[in-house]
Design a protein around this motif. Structure first.
Motif, PDB file in Angstrom:
ATOM      1  N   ALA A  46      -2.212  -2.313  -3.248  1.00  0.00           N
ATOM      2  CA  ALA A  46      -2.139  -0.936  -2.758  1.00  0.00           C
ATOM      3  C   ALA A  46      -2.640  -0.008  -3.858  1.00  0.00           C
ATOM      4  CB  ALA A  46      -0.704  -0.572  -2.371  1.00  0.00           C
ATOM      5  N   LEU A  47      -3.465   0.953  -3.456  1.00  0.00           N
ATOM      6  CA  LEU A  47      -4.079   1.873  -4.400  1.00  0.00           C
ATOM      7  C   LEU A  47      -3.872   3.307  -3.925  1.00  0.00           C
ATOM      8  CD1 LEU A  47      -6.319  -0.575  -3.546  1.00  0.00           C
ATOM      9  CD2 LEU A  47      -7.379   0.282  -5.639  1.00  0.00           C
ATOM     10  N   ARG A  48      -3.911   4.229  -4.860  1.00  0.00           N
ATOM     11  CA  ARG A  48      -3.897   5.633  -4.463  1.00  0.00           C
ATOM     12  C   ARG A  48      -5.179   5.937  -3.700  1.00  0.00           C
ATOM     13  NH1 ARG A  48      -7.378   8.482  -7.648  1.00  0.00           N
ATOM     14  NH2 ARG A  48      -7.758   7.733  -9.777  1.00  0.00           N
ATOM     15  N   LYS A  49      -5.075   6.818  -2.748  1.00  0.00           N
ATOM     16  CA  LYS A  49      -6.249   7.192  -1.954  1.00  0.00           C
ATOM     17  C   LYS A  49      -7.342   7.706  -2.883  1.00  0.00           C
ATOM     18  CE  LYS A  49      -6.093   7.066   1.908  1.00  0.00           C
ATOM     19  NZ  LYS A  49      -6.413   5.966   2.857  1.00  0.00           N
ATOM     20  N   GLY A  50      -8.556   7.284  -2.584  1.00  0.00           N
ATOM     21  CA  GLY A  50      -9.680   7.645  -3.438  1.00  0.00           C
ATOM     22  C   GLY A  50     -10.178   6.481  -4.269  1.00  0.00           C
TER      23      GLY A  50
ATOM     24  N   MET B 295       3.262   1.308   3.790  1.00  0.00           N
ATOM     25  CA  MET B 295       2.153   1.677   2.901  1.00  0.00           C
ATOM     26  C   MET B 295       0.848   1.821   3.675  1.00  0.00           C
ATOM     27  SD  MET B 295       3.376   1.752  -0.307  1.00  0.00           S
ATOM     28  CE  MET B 295       2.621   0.956  -1.698  1.00  0.00           C
ATOM     29  N   LYS B 296       0.665   0.968   4.682  1.00  0.00           N
ATOM     30  CA  LYS B 296      -0.558   1.053   5.474  1.00  0.00           C
ATOM     31  C   LYS B 296      -0.624   2.357   6.276  1.00  0.00           C
ATOM     32  CE  LYS B 296      -1.416  -3.923   6.015  1.00  0.00           C
ATOM     33  NZ  LYS B 296      -1.502  -5.058   6.970  1.00  0.00           N
ATOM     34  N   ARG B 297       0.524   2.927   6.612  1.00  0.00           N
ATOM     35  CA  ARG B 297       0.546   4.177   7.363  1.00  0.00           C
ATOM     36  C   ARG B 297       0.503   5.420   6.468  1.00  0.00           C
ATOM     37  NH1 ARG B 297       4.845   1.348   9.934  1.00  0.00           N
ATOM     38  NH2 ARG B 297       6.348   2.695   8.850  1.00  0.00           N
ATOM     39  N   ASP B 298       0.741   5.229   5.194  1.00  0.00           N
ATOM     40  CA  ASP B 298       0.847   6.369   4.274  1.00  0.00           C
ATOM     41  C   ASP B 298      -0.547   6.918   3.957  1.00  0.00           C
ATOM     42  OD1 ASP B 298       1.210   8.040   1.945  1.00  0.00           O
ATOM     43  OD2 ASP B 298       3.146   7.070   1.641  1.00  0.00           O
ATOM     44  N   PRO B 299      -0.818   8.185   4.229  1.00  0.00           N
ATOM     45  CA  PRO B 299      -2.159   8.735   3.989  1.00  0.00           C
ATOM     46  C   PRO B 299      -2.512   8.825   2.505  1.00  0.00           C
ATOM     47  CG  PRO B 299      -0.629  10.475   4.610  1.00  0.00           C
ATOM     48  CD  PRO B 299       0.095   9.178   4.817  1.00  0.00           C
ATOM     49  N   ARG B 300      -1.541   8.649   1.637  1.00  0.00           N
ATOM     50  CA  ARG B 300      -1.811   8.707   0.195  1.00  0.00           C
ATOM     51  C   ARG B 300      -2.263   7.366  -0.369  1.00  0.00           C
ATOM     52  NH1 ARG B 300       4.032  10.379  -1.665  1.00  0.00           N
ATOM     53  NH2 ARG B 300       4.440   8.833  -0.010  1.00  0.00           N
ATOM     54  N   VAL B 301      -2.269   6.326   0.464  1.00  0.00           N
ATOM     55  CA  VAL B 301      -2.419   4.960  -0.031  1.00  0.00           C
ATOM     56  C   VAL B 301      -3.516   4.221   0.715  1.00  0.00           C
ATOM     57  CG1 VAL B 301      -1.241   2.728  -0.285  1.00  0.00           C
ATOM     58  CG2 VAL B 301       0.006   4.855  -0.731  1.00  0.00           C
ATOM     59  N   THR B 302      -4.240   3.383  -0.005  1.00  0.00           N
ATOM     60  CA  THR B 302      -5.183   2.437   0.584  1.00  0.00           C
ATOM     61  C   THR B 302      -4.677   1.024   0.305  1.00  0.00           C
ATOM     62  OG1 THR B 302      -7.121   3.860   0.350  1.00  0.00           O
ATOM     63  CG2 THR B 302      -7.521   1.499   0.453  1.00  0.00           C
ATOM     64  N   VAL B 303      -4.653   0.163   1.314  1.00  0.00           N
ATOM     65  CA  VAL B 303      -4.208  -1.216   1.156  1.00  0.00           C
ATOM     66  C   VAL B 303      -5.401  -2.151   1.319  1.00  0.00           C
ATOM     67  CG1 VAL B 303      -2.759  -3.064   2.096  1.00  0.00           C
ATOM     68  CG2 VAL B 303      -1.859  -0.737   1.916  1.00  0.00           C
ATOM     69  N   SER B 304      -5.510  -3.115   0.418  1.00  0.00           N
ATOM     70  CA  SER B 304      -6.583  -4.108   0.473  1.00  0.00           C
ATOM     71  C   SER B 304      -5.945  -5.491   0.577  1.00  0.00           C
ATOM     72  CB  SER B 304      -7.442  -4.007  -0.788  1.00  0.00           C
ATOM     73  OG  SER B 304      -8.530  -4.891  -0.731  1.00  0.00           O
ATOM     74  N   GLU B 305      -6.392  -6.297   1.553  1.00  0.00           N
ATOM     75  CA  GLU B 305      -5.774  -7.605   1.815  1.00  0.00           C
ATOM     76  C   GLU B 305      -6.826  -8.686   2.008  1.00  0.00           C
ATOM     77  OE1 GLU B 305      -1.758  -7.109   4.302  1.00  0.00           O
ATOM     78  OE2 GLU B 305      -3.515  -6.347   5.366  1.00  0.00           O
ATOM     79  N   ILE B 306      -6.414  -9.928   1.753  1.00  0.00           N
ATOM     80  CA  ILE B 306      -7.266 -11.085   2.040  1.00  0.00           C
ATOM     81  C   ILE B 306      -6.390 -12.335   2.094  1.00  0.00           C
ATOM     82  CG2 ILE B 306      -7.770 -11.674  -0.375  1.00  0.00           C
ATOM     83  CD1 ILE B 306     -10.683 -12.219   0.489  1.00  0.00           C
ATOM     84  N   GLN B 307      -6.765 -13.303   2.926  1.00  0.00           N
ATOM     85  CA  GLN B 307      -6.069 -14.590   2.927  1.00  0.00           C
ATOM     86  C   GLN B 307      -6.256 -15.249   1.571  1.00  0.00           C
ATOM     87  OE1 GLN B 307      -4.054 -16.546   5.190  1.00  0.00           O
ATOM     88  NE2 GLN B 307      -3.843 -17.540   3.204  1.00  0.00           N
ATOM     89  N   GLY B 308      -5.165 -15.610   0.926  1.00  0.00           N
ATOM     90  CA  GLY B 308      -5.245 -16.151  -0.416  1.00  0.00           C
ATOM     91  C   GLY B 308      -5.364 -17.659  -0.465  1.00  0.00           C
ATOM     92  N   LEU B 309      -5.581 -18.159  -1.677  1.00  0.00           N
ATOM     93  CA  LEU B 309      -5.706 -19.587  -1.937  1.00  0.00           C
ATOM     94  C   LEU B 309      -4.413 -20.197  -2.476  1.00  0.00           C
ATOM     95  CD1 LEU B 309      -9.201 -19.446  -3.681  1.00  0.00           C
ATOM     96  CD2 LEU B 309      -8.748 -20.428  -1.429  1.00  0.00           C
ATOM     97  N   ARG B 310      -3.375 -19.363  -2.671  1.00  0.00           N
ATOM     98  CA  ARG B 310      -2.155 -19.862  -3.301  1.00  0.00           C
ATOM     99  C   ARG B 310      -1.183 -20.439  -2.280  1.00  0.00           C
ATOM    100  NH1 ARG B 310       0.094 -19.834  -8.042  1.00  0.00           N
ATOM    101  NH2 ARG B 310      -1.490 -18.421  -8.856  1.00  0.00           N
TER     102      ARG B 310
END
Length: 532
Positions: free
Chosen positions: A508-512, A254-269
């Motif tokens: 993961a979100l659609r680009k844009g 997904m990180k390589r896919d130009p159609r997708v934006t990935v957002s990450e963060i270290q979680g608290l769970r």
């Protein structure tokens, strides 16, 4: 307004956005569809202290105090707050806020909510711990409320950021089913309820009169999609605009896919294992037998040597690398590094299967025993796969383990009735400090005192309770953190639960589109914006 009591501690880890060069979403695209991996069980914001429920109801209801994506406190329905004495906090409410039906939000609604929070019938895990310190709510005037506590309680603003405010006029006499039907689901939040189908989807329409200003999305479709592959496929096909709990085996792609934006963060769970403590010496445990299938005369998990043996039999690095595929970090406590109360002296338990066998023999189980490990199969990333891997590790030391993987809705109800002897579960310390788990999970269950509200395993350690209570009343930040660190070490030294790893939260979100990744793993439309 005073600074929140945790303001001197950085809450660690900034969001990592996989930004692309695609243009922003078309202006006409005013609807948003989100696919979630966790199953919400109710629209009643006080029914179940579980992340999917909270994420869902945050669209309808606001809180007095807001926690942002990094668990920092900000004003919300309360404009400001201050301690007017050691045992009295005063909150000034935001003027001009309207409920979805047009009526004014007032201090009477706050008082009604605080009274309702600990009194919701059949709750699998209540929010009662967040109001345990409040002895009396004083309505000074329509926009001023005072909370009286029996002892100093510096974490009250944090507690009040942990549950949502409901209206008195819609909520009086209302049951959980009245919220699920929409009858009582009248909030002050950014979206109004359109329809709710349990186990499927919830539809919202924008609240154009929202006090913070209208959201960019005219309509929101919030869909439960338990199957990882289906969730990913729906995003790539354009059927949804965003998904949470990005499957670990899809994340790199997904990180390589130009159609997708990935957002990450270290979680608290923290994902952890916890035995049942409700069955004492004279009560045979459920789903635990000797190697011939005969019930054991006593609960083996009451012996700390057995719990330690089962902890060191787990290869946490293997779980993080092979099962979670780099989307989790091994941990020996319930807080990630940098969070208020994290104890650097508490290390990840070493992998020591030979030592585990010796401990079992010392505890009187040289040949081990048989047991069942119960896990949800649709709640946490790779939950059932994790349980299967742990079961194999335990079987290698002589504790022959079968896995029972069941849907979250059934799991949560049965766990609340103490039907499992050992289970996999997760807990996110969304307050950004240690007391949240100390009070709600480790605290001895006491409905009157509002302790142990999510302690379905019936852990009880009175020495730890006393230390937790003392820590919660310390006004000085540094001294309070030192006491919390002591409590963290006490709980982990006694292996009251068996910690596995901390999740890295991903969307993961659609680009844009962009998403403000949250440490508390909440998936909310309010964090989604068109890319600029």
């Amino acid at each position: 307004m005073p600074k929140p009591s945790l303001s001197r501690r950085s809450l660690a880890a900034a969001a990592v956005l996989a930004l692309g060069s695609a243009a922003a979403a078309p202006a006409a695209a005013q609807n948003l569809t989100i696919g979630i991996g966790g199953s919400p069980t109710s629209l009643d914001p006080h029914f179940y202290n579980a992340s999917p429920n909270i994420s869902l109801t945050m669209h309808i209801f606001d809180r007095l105090v807001e926690q942002d994506a990094r668990a920092r406190l900000h004003p919300m329905l309360a404009e400001s707050w201050k301690a007017v004495s050691e045992t009295v906090w005063e909150f000034k409410l935001r003027p001009g806020v309207k409920w979805h039906d047009g009526r004014d939000f007032t201090a009477e609604d706050v008082a009604f909510t605080v009274a309702r929070v600990p009194d919701v019938p059949n709750s699998p895990a209540t929010f009662a711990g967040f109001v345990r310190a409040i002895q009396r709510v004083e309505v000074v005037d329509p926009l001023t409320v005072r909370f009286h506590t029996a002892a100093p309680h510096p974490l009250l603003p944090v507690d009040l950021a942990s549950f949502q405010i409901v209206s008195k006029h819609a909520g009086e006499g209302a049951s959980t089913e009245d919220y699920n039907s929409g009858k009582a689901a009248i909030g002050t939040g950014p979206y109004r309820l359109s329809s709710y189908r349990a186990g499927d989807r919830t539809e919202f329409v924008r609240n154009d009169n929202y006090w913070k200003g209208p959201e960019p999305w005219a309509r929101l479709s919030y869909r439960f999609m338990a199957n990882d592959a289906s969730r990913t496929a729906a995003l790539l096909a354009g059927d949804v605009d965003m998904i949470d709990q990005v499957p670990s085996n899809d994340l790199a792609r997904m990180k390589r896919d130009p159609r997708v934006t990935v957002s990450e963060i270290q979680g608290l769970r923290l994902i952890y294992l916890v035995p049942d403590y409700s069955r004492g010496e004279g009560t045979p445990p459920v789903f635990v037998t000797d190697n011939d299938g005969k019930p054991l005369p006593k609960n083996p998990f009451l012996d700390p040597r057995v719990r330690r043996a089962m902890s060191v039999a787990i290869n946490r690095d293997a779980l993080a690398e092979r099962v979670m595929e780099g989307t989790a970090k091994p941990n020996g406590q319930w807080l990630p590094e940098g969070v208020f109360g994290y104890n650097p002296e508490v290390r990840v338990p070493p992998f020591d299967p030979d030592g585990a066998k010796r401990m079992l023999a010392e505890a009187g189980y040289p040949n081990g025993f048989r047991m069942t490990l119960t896990t949800p199969n649709d709640r946490y990333p790779n939950d059932a796969r994790t349980a299967q891997a742990v079961a194999q590790m335990w079987t290698r030391i002589g504790v022959r383990t079968e896995v029972d993987a069941i849907p979250w809705a059934a799991y949560s109800a049965r766990a609340a009735r103490q039907e499992f002897n050992m289970r996999l579960v997760g807990w996110g310390s969304s307050t950004g400090e240690a007391s949240y788990m100390l009070v709600n999970i480790f605290g001895t269950f006491d409905r009157e005192r509002r302790w142990g509200s999510a302690n379905n395993s019936r852990i009880s350690d009175r020495e730890l309770d006393a230390l937790t209570e003392r820590a919660s009343s310390i006004l000085d930040d540094e001294k309070r953190e030192a006491a919390q660190r002591e409590a963290v070490k006490m709980a982990t030294d006694r292996t009251l639960v068996i910690p596995l790893f901390q999740l890295v939260n991903s969307w993961a979100l659609r680009k844009g589109l962009t998403y403000d990744a949250r440490m508390d793993e909440r998936t909310v439309a309010m964090g989604v914006r068109p890319a600029r």
